[in-house]
Enzyme design. Structure first.
Site, PDB file in Angstrom:
ATOM      1  N   GLY A  33       0.814  -1.213   0.000  1.00 44.72           N
ATOM      2  CA  GLY A  33       0.000   0.000   0.000  1.00 44.72           C
ATOM      3  C   GLY A  33       0.843   1.256   0.000  1.00 44.72           C
ATOM      4  O   GLY A  33       2.019   1.224  -0.344  1.00 44.72           O
ATOM      5  N   ALA A  34       0.200   2.383   0.380  1.00 48.69           N
ATOM      6  CA  ALA A  34       0.839   3.710   0.279  1.00 48.69           C
ATOM      7  C   ALA A  34       1.395   3.857  -1.144  1.00 48.69           C
ATOM      8  O   ALA A  34       2.572   4.135  -1.358  1.00 48.69           O
ATOM      9  CB  ALA A  34       1.921   3.903   1.341  1.00 48.69           C
ATOM     10  N   GLY A  38       5.731   4.620  -8.598  1.00 50.20           N
ATOM     11  CA  GLY A  38       6.475   3.379  -8.845  1.00 50.20           C
ATOM     12  C   GLY A  38       5.521   2.193  -8.895  1.00 50.20           C
ATOM     13  O   GLY A  38       5.565   1.378  -9.831  1.00 50.20           O
ATOM     14  N   HIS A  39       4.627   2.094  -7.910  1.00 54.85           N
ATOM     15  CA  HIS A  39       3.647   1.001  -7.914  1.00 54.85           C
ATOM     16  C   HIS A  39       2.758   1.096  -9.164  1.00 54.85           C
ATOM     17  O   HIS A  39       2.429   0.087  -9.781  1.00 54.85           O
ATOM     18  CB  HIS A  39       2.732   1.094  -6.696  1.00 54.85           C
ATOM     19  CG  HIS A  39       3.429   0.933  -5.383  1.00 54.85           C
ATOM     20  ND1 HIS A  39       3.521   1.943  -4.464  1.00 54.85           N
ATOM     21  CD2 HIS A  39       4.046  -0.143  -4.831  1.00 54.85           C
ATOM     22  CE1 HIS A  39       4.164   1.510  -3.402  1.00 54.85           C
ATOM     23  NE2 HIS A  39       4.508   0.255  -3.591  1.00 54.85           N
ATOM     24  N   GLY A 149       9.337  -4.054  -8.499  1.00 52.52           N
ATOM     25  CA  GLY A 149      10.195  -2.927  -8.858  1.00 52.52           C
ATOM     26  C   GLY A 149      11.659  -3.255  -8.598  1.00 52.52           C
ATOM     27  O   GLY A 149      11.996  -3.987  -7.666  1.00 52.52           O
ATOM     28  N   GLU A 150      12.524  -2.680  -9.425  1.00 52.28           N
ATOM     29  CA  GLU A 150      13.970  -2.891  -9.236  1.00 52.28           C
ATOM     30  C   GLU A 150      14.515  -2.114  -8.047  1.00 52.28           C
ATOM     31  O   GLU A 150      15.659  -2.307  -7.655  1.00 52.28           O
ATOM     32  CB  GLU A 150      14.730  -2.471 -10.502  1.00 52.28           C
ATOM     33  CG  GLU A 150      14.574  -3.477 -11.620  1.00 52.28           C
ATOM     34  CD  GLU A 150      15.412  -3.124 -12.826  1.00 52.28           C
ATOM     35  OE1 GLU A 150      15.833  -1.959 -12.954  1.00 52.28           O
ATOM     36  OE2 GLU A 150      15.632  -4.024 -13.655  1.00 52.28           O
ATOM     37  N   LYS A 151      13.724  -1.220  -7.492  1.00 53.62           N
ATOM     38  CA  LYS A 151      14.209  -0.477  -6.329  1.00 53.62           C
ATOM     39  C   LYS A 151      14.594  -1.457  -5.216  1.00 53.62           C
ATOM     40  O   LYS A 151      15.583  -1.271  -4.526  1.00 53.62           O
ATOM     41  CB  LYS A 151      13.131   0.483  -5.849  1.00 53.62           C
ATOM     42  CG  LYS A 151      13.401   0.917  -4.440  1.00 53.62           C
ATOM     43  CD  LYS A 151      13.026   2.310  -4.162  1.00 53.62           C
ATOM     44  CE  LYS A 151      13.302   2.620  -2.732  1.00 53.62           C
ATOM     45  NZ  LYS A 151      12.502   1.764  -1.840  1.00 53.62           N
ATOM     46  N   SER A 187       9.370   5.845  -2.776  1.00 54.32           N
ATOM     47  CA  SER A 187       9.219   4.851  -1.720  1.00 54.32           C
ATOM     48  C   SER A 187       8.097   5.308  -0.810  1.00 54.32           C
ATOM     49  O   SER A 187       7.936   6.515  -0.564  1.00 54.32           O
ATOM     50  CB  SER A 187      10.522   4.774  -0.911  1.00 54.32           C
ATOM     51  OG  SER A 187      10.290   4.123   0.324  1.00 54.32           O
TER      52      SER A 187
END
Ligand code: PAF
Length: 283
Positions: A33-34, A38-39, A149-151, A187
């Site tokens: 969530g949040a 990126g999501h 994600g690649e993060k 993030s």
């Protein structure tokens, strides 16, 4: 219109069965969530790849090694549903805790090796929590494809390994890190930074980029890391959990990018633990 929210495994299974009967493919986007851009980039990729898209939202207690981090982790379900509305996802699955961890839950999925380093070393138990919940995400949603994600690059490699080792019939697709205009990697934890904190946090990315430029000119990593640590301290970062050059495939430590590598950093700012990584081509 916002997508329907489901909280029970039985509902998820019924959806899956209907879609399967119709011969449709299913994507899952696992999140806590949040949601941020990126999501949403993962959701977009999922929509392009499959007929049906499920967004999983669950703040997984088993992957938090720090109780304060779990307590203060942002929970923004309503806003998340609003952000997802334009994407036309088919279901938002926000399982109740007992749907994921029923009474007496006693199974842990643990990936060894890859999890000994980086976040695995500084967050004991974290990757067991991730591997366990990701296994459940795959089994509960029955998805054909999952988007990460690649993060969280180490997480991505851990998930790929677990899928391979356990023969889970799912394709894992990685999407590039999405950044703010400032360069700060998006993030959910950025929500906890002050305005000045956001400015300081954005200094991490150019510091990593500068290291990458020097590595390409054949400089060894150790002296570059030393200078970068000083710059991070000047930018207001406190504890640095790691600043490492590692191989992409097995996350082995390198002093020189002799094969495809990444620079990885985790550092604390205003009590928030931030991570980032960038690719470094082999030289
Ligand atoms: O990356 C995340 O948000 C989480 O680690 C995940 C994959 C949703 C598991 O809880």
């Amino acid at each position: 219109m916002t997508a329907p929210i489901y909280r029970k495994l039985a509902d998820m299974r019924a959806l899956n069965a209907g879609w399967r009967r119709a011969g449709e493919t299913i994507a899952v986007v696992p999140t806590m969530g949040a949601l941020h851009a990126g999501h949403l980039s993962l959701v977009q990729a999922a929509k392009a790849a499959c007929d049906r898209v499920v967004v999983w939202i669950f703040v997984n207690p088993k992957q938090f090694n720090n109780p304060d981090d779990l307590r203060t982790y942002p929970r923004t379900e309503h806003d998340d549903a609003v952000k997802l509305a334009p994407y036309g996802v088919d279901a938002i699955y926000v399982p109740d805790v007992d749907q994921v961890y029923p009474d007496g839950f006693s199974t842990t999925v643990s990936v060894s090796g890859l999890t000994d380093v980086l976040c695995g070393a500084s967050r004991p138990g974290h990757f067991d929590g991730v591997a366990t919940v990701v296994s459940k995400i795959f089994l509960q949603t029955g998805a054909d494809q999952a988007f990460f994600g690649e993060k969280d690059f180490q997480q991505l490699q851990v998930v790929r390994r677990l899928v391979r080792d356990l023969d889970i019939p799912i394709t894992v697709t990685a999407c590039p890190t999405v950044r703010e205009v400032s360069g700060l990697a998006m993030s959910s934890r950025n929500l906890r930074l002050s305005e000045q904190g956001l400015v300081n946090a954005a200094k991490l990315y150019p510091i990593l980029q500068d290291i990458a430029v020097e590595l390409a000119q054949d400089t060894r990593f150790a002296p570059l890391a030393e200078r970068a640590r000083l710059r991070l301290a000047e930018a207001g970062f406190g504890q640095i959990d790691y600043l490492d050059l590692r191989a992409e495939d097995d996350l082995g430590a390198l002093d020189h990018p002799s094969r495809a590598a990444r620079l990885f950093a985790a550092a604390h700012l205003e009590g928030v633990r931030l991570i980032d990584n960038i690719p470094v081509p082999a030289v």
